[in-house]
Every structure is written in structure tokens, then in C-alpha cells.
Design a protein around this motif. Structure first.
Motif, short mmCIF file in Angstrom:
data_model
loop_
_atom_site.label_atom_id
_atom_site.label_comp_id
_atom_site.label_asym_id
_atom_site.label_seq_id
_atom_site.Cartn_x
_atom_site.Cartn_y
_atom_site.Cartn_z
N LEU A 215 43.30 61.67 55.22
CA LEU A 215 43.57 60.71 56.29
C LEU A 215 44.81 61.17 57.05
O LEU A 215 45.71 61.77 56.47
CB LEU A 215 43.87 59.32 55.71
CG LEU A 215 42.96 58.76 54.62
CD1 LEU A 215 43.56 57.47 54.06
CD2 LEU A 215 41.57 58.50 55.18
N ARG A 216 44.87 60.86 58.34
CA ARG A 216 46.11 61.06 59.11
C ARG A 216 46.74 59.69 59.33
O ARG A 216 46.31 58.92 60.19
CB ARG A 216 45.83 61.74 60.44
CG ARG A 216 47.12 62.12 61.21
CD ARG A 216 46.83 62.90 62.49
NE ARG A 216 46.41 62.03 63.58
CZ ARG A 216 47.21 61.59 64.56
NH1 ARG A 216 48.50 61.92 64.58
NH2 ARG A 216 46.73 60.82 65.52
N ILE A 217 47.76 59.39 58.51
CA ILE A 217 48.40 58.08 58.60
C ILE A 217 49.92 58.17 58.80
O ILE A 217 50.58 57.15 58.99
CB ILE A 217 48.10 57.23 57.35
CG1 ILE A 217 48.53 57.92 56.07
CG2 ILE A 217 46.62 56.88 57.30
CD1 ILE A 217 48.31 57.07 54.81
N ASP A 218 50.47 59.38 58.77
CA ASP A 218 51.90 59.58 59.00
C ASP A 218 52.07 60.14 60.41
O ASP A 218 51.54 61.21 60.73
CB ASP A 218 52.47 60.55 57.96
CG ASP A 218 52.20 60.07 56.54
OD1 ASP A 218 53.03 59.34 56.01
OD2 ASP A 218 51.14 60.44 55.98
N HIS A 219 52.82 59.42 61.25
CA HIS A 219 52.83 59.73 62.67
C HIS A 219 54.24 59.86 63.24
O HIS A 219 55.20 59.29 62.69
CB HIS A 219 52.09 58.64 63.45
CG HIS A 219 50.71 58.35 62.95
ND1 HIS A 219 49.69 59.28 63.00
CD2 HIS A 219 50.18 57.23 62.38
CE1 HIS A 219 48.59 58.74 62.48
NE2 HIS A 219 48.86 57.51 62.09
N PHE A 220 54.33 60.58 64.33
CA PHE A 220 55.54 60.66 65.16
C PHE A 220 55.23 60.08 66.53
O PHE A 220 54.35 60.59 67.23
CB PHE A 220 55.98 62.12 65.36
CG PHE A 220 56.80 62.69 64.25
CD1 PHE A 220 58.19 62.56 64.26
CD2 PHE A 220 56.20 63.38 63.22
CE1 PHE A 220 58.94 63.11 63.24
CE2 PHE A 220 56.95 63.93 62.20
CZ PHE A 220 58.33 63.80 62.21
N LEU A 221 55.94 59.05 66.93
CA LEU A 221 55.86 58.55 68.29
C LEU A 221 57.17 58.87 69.00
O LEU A 221 58.26 58.57 68.50
CB LEU A 221 55.61 57.03 68.32
CG LEU A 221 54.29 56.55 67.71
CD1 LEU A 221 54.09 55.07 68.01
CD2 LEU A 221 53.10 57.36 68.20
N LEU A 222 57.05 59.50 70.17
CA LEU A 222 58.21 59.96 70.93
C LEU A 222 58.33 59.18 72.23
O LEU A 222 57.33 58.95 72.92
CB LEU A 222 58.09 61.45 71.26
CG LEU A 222 57.76 62.41 70.12
CD1 LEU A 222 57.73 63.84 70.65
CD2 LEU A 222 58.75 62.27 68.97
N SER A 223 59.55 58.81 72.58
CA SER A 223 59.80 58.16 73.87
C SER A 223 59.65 59.18 74.99
O SER A 223 59.67 60.41 74.74
CB SER A 223 61.19 57.54 73.89
OG SER A 223 62.19 58.55 73.87
N PRO A 224 59.49 58.73 76.23
CA PRO A 224 59.27 59.67 77.34
C PRO A 224 60.36 60.73 77.48
O PRO A 224 60.09 61.85 77.92
CB PRO A 224 59.25 58.76 78.57
CG PRO A 224 58.77 57.45 78.05
CD PRO A 224 59.37 57.33 76.67
N GLN A 225 61.59 60.41 77.08
CA GLN A 225 62.69 61.37 77.20
C GLN A 225 62.51 62.58 76.29
O GLN A 225 63.14 63.62 76.49
CB GLN A 225 64.02 60.68 76.88
CG GLN A 225 64.43 59.59 77.84
CD GLN A 225 63.67 58.29 77.63
OE1 GLN A 225 63.03 58.10 76.60
NE2 GLN A 225 63.75 57.40 78.61
#
Length: 257
Positions: A215-225
Motif C-alpha cells: 500500500l502507499r499510505i506514507d505521503h509528502f505534501l508540499l506547499s507551493p513554495q
């Protein structure tokens, strides 16, 4: 700047694995989840001997999150996700490291669904939405990373048909993740690998790792900067195969300075 996230599934029981991984891969920042240790039992000295300063929020037997840095001690911003004064779970910690706000999170599993645990998961997600929105409004570089306990699409799960009723894959949860990303965040790993099957978790049962039933359950979300600074990323899949390893593998990204 290399940032990693790793659900260690017990920081003390798997300390040799953690220390070996830190030594071999040397992330500048490592976000840990599922410490499963009370505050006073975090292995601060062993982490320091490995070259890292740390902040953490422990909890006996369950949960627990930490941020490790080898480029200066993380400057703590908060250690609770805002929005529910009665929530005692250690699931969120946020700090400033090298000019970047880093939120390390361990989103609830939510099973069985439907039920009280599932309701808690959806409520936690809503609180995350509100906090993430406020972080974006500041216009500063932000990384939200950790174990989200969500497979966003069918590409992110082995045999999706067998997971349709699970709290990690139910439509409401996937919609909540999509709504979060749609605020303006970049799903870093999916941006780097738009068409590839990539997993970050393999169950201990049914020979899942050998079969690559993940499963892919560990994520990185990045702000626009940070979107334009994303240069590389991946999963340290081999770590999952080490003796007495977590059922998660570390995930990492590389940002240009």
C-alpha cells in the motif's frame, strides 16, 4: 535538503533498524511515527549519538511522533493538531527546520468502519484540513508528512477490490485526502512517479513483502513554495526486508536549497 518520513512501529524495539537506516541514508530531517513509547522512554541519547537532535511527543504503547534533525535542532511550533482540546492522542508535531515548517503526522487508522474509530478519523482529517489551510495562508514553505493511513487511488493499493470497505480506502477517506491536496498541496511522490506502482507499507502476514502486495499510505505534501524545489524522492524499500523491521519503509524527498 533531504527529508524522510518513517513509521518505525516501535522506536525502542526497532532502534537498531532505525539507527542503521539513519547511518546508511543520512537524511537531514527524519519524521517518525508510531513511537509506541512514553515521553520519558524516547531514546534521545542513542539518537544524539547518531548525530541528530530531536523533539518528540510520546504516548505509552500507542501513537507517538518525532522530528529528528542533523542540521540544527527543530524549533517546536506545536505538538497537538488544533481543533479538539479533548483529543489526547500523540499524532501530530510541528517544527521549523532550516526555514521550512515541517508537520509530522500519524493519521488515525479508522477501522472498523463504519464506527466510532472511523468517525474519529474523519474528524481528525477535517481538523487537518483546517490547519493545513491556515499554514498555506501564511505563504511560507511547508511540508506535511507522515503516515496518512490513506491510499489515494487504485494505483496506490495492491488488489484494490479487496480493500473497498477498509477505512484506509473508503470513498470518504479518499475524498478527504483529495480535498486536502486540492487546497494547493503537491503530492511529492506521485508528482515524481505519476504512472508507477509505489508502495510504502507491506503487511507482516501472507508473505506480503515478498509478493510486493503493498500500500502507499506514507505521503509528502508540499506547499507551493516548495513545489519547484522538489528534485528527487523515493522509498527505501530494502529497509522493509531487514530483520525485525517495521511493516513500513522509509520514504524521502530531496529539495533544492
Amino acid at each position: 535538503m533531504k527529508i524522510a518520513t518513517y513509521n518505525v512501529n516501535g522506536v525502542n524495539g526497532r532502534l537498531p533498524v532505525l539507527l542503521r537506516w539513519l547511518n546508511e541514508t543520512a537524511p537531514d530531517v527524519a519524521c517518525l511515527q508510531e513511537l509506541k513509547a512514553p515521553q520519558e522512554k524516547f531514546p534521545e541519547q542513542a539518537i544524539a549519538d547518531a548525530g541528530y537532535e530531536a523533539i518528540w511527543h510520546g504516548q505509552k504503547s500507542w501513537n507517538g511522533v518525532a522530528i529528528l534533525s542533523r542540521i540544527g535542532k527543530p524549533v517546536e511550533i506545536c505538538r497537538v493538531l488544533p481543533g479538539d482540546a479533548e483529543d489526547m492522542h500523540s499524532r501530530y508535531i510541528e517544527a521549523m527546520v532550516n526555514g521550512i515548517t515541517i508537520g509530522c503526522l500519524y493519521l488515525p487508522n479508522g477501522n472498523p468502519a463504519p464506527g466510532l474509530k472511523y468517525d474519529y478519523k474523519l474528524n481528525w482529517f477535517e481538523r487537518l484540513h483546517q490547519h493545513a489551510k491556515q499554514l498555506l495562508a501564511k505563504g511560507t514553505p511547508v511540508v506535511l508528512t507522515g503516515d496518512y493511513n490513506v491510499m489515494p487511488t487504485e494505483m496506490d493499493v495492491y488488489k484494490p477490490e479487496s480493500w473497498k470497505d477498509d477505512a484506509l480506502f473508503r470513498p470518504e477517506v479518499r475524498e478527504a485526502f483529495k480535498n486536502l491536496v486540492d487546497q494547493g498541496w503537491t503530492d511529492a511522490i506521485r508528482k515524481l512517479y505519476p504512472n508507477e506502482k509505489i508502495y510504502t507499507f507491506w503487511d507482516y502476514f501472507r508473505n506480503a513483502f515478498a509478493r510486493n502486495a503493498g500500500l502507499r499510505i506514507d505521503h509528502f505534501l508540499l506547499s507551493p513554495q516548495l513545489d519547484g524545489r522538489l528534485k528527487a524522492g523515493g522509498v527505501d524499500k530494502d529497509v522493509r526486508g531487514w530483520e525485525k523491521s517495521s511493516d513500513h519503509a522509509p520514504v524521502w524527498i530531496q529539495l533544492a536549497d
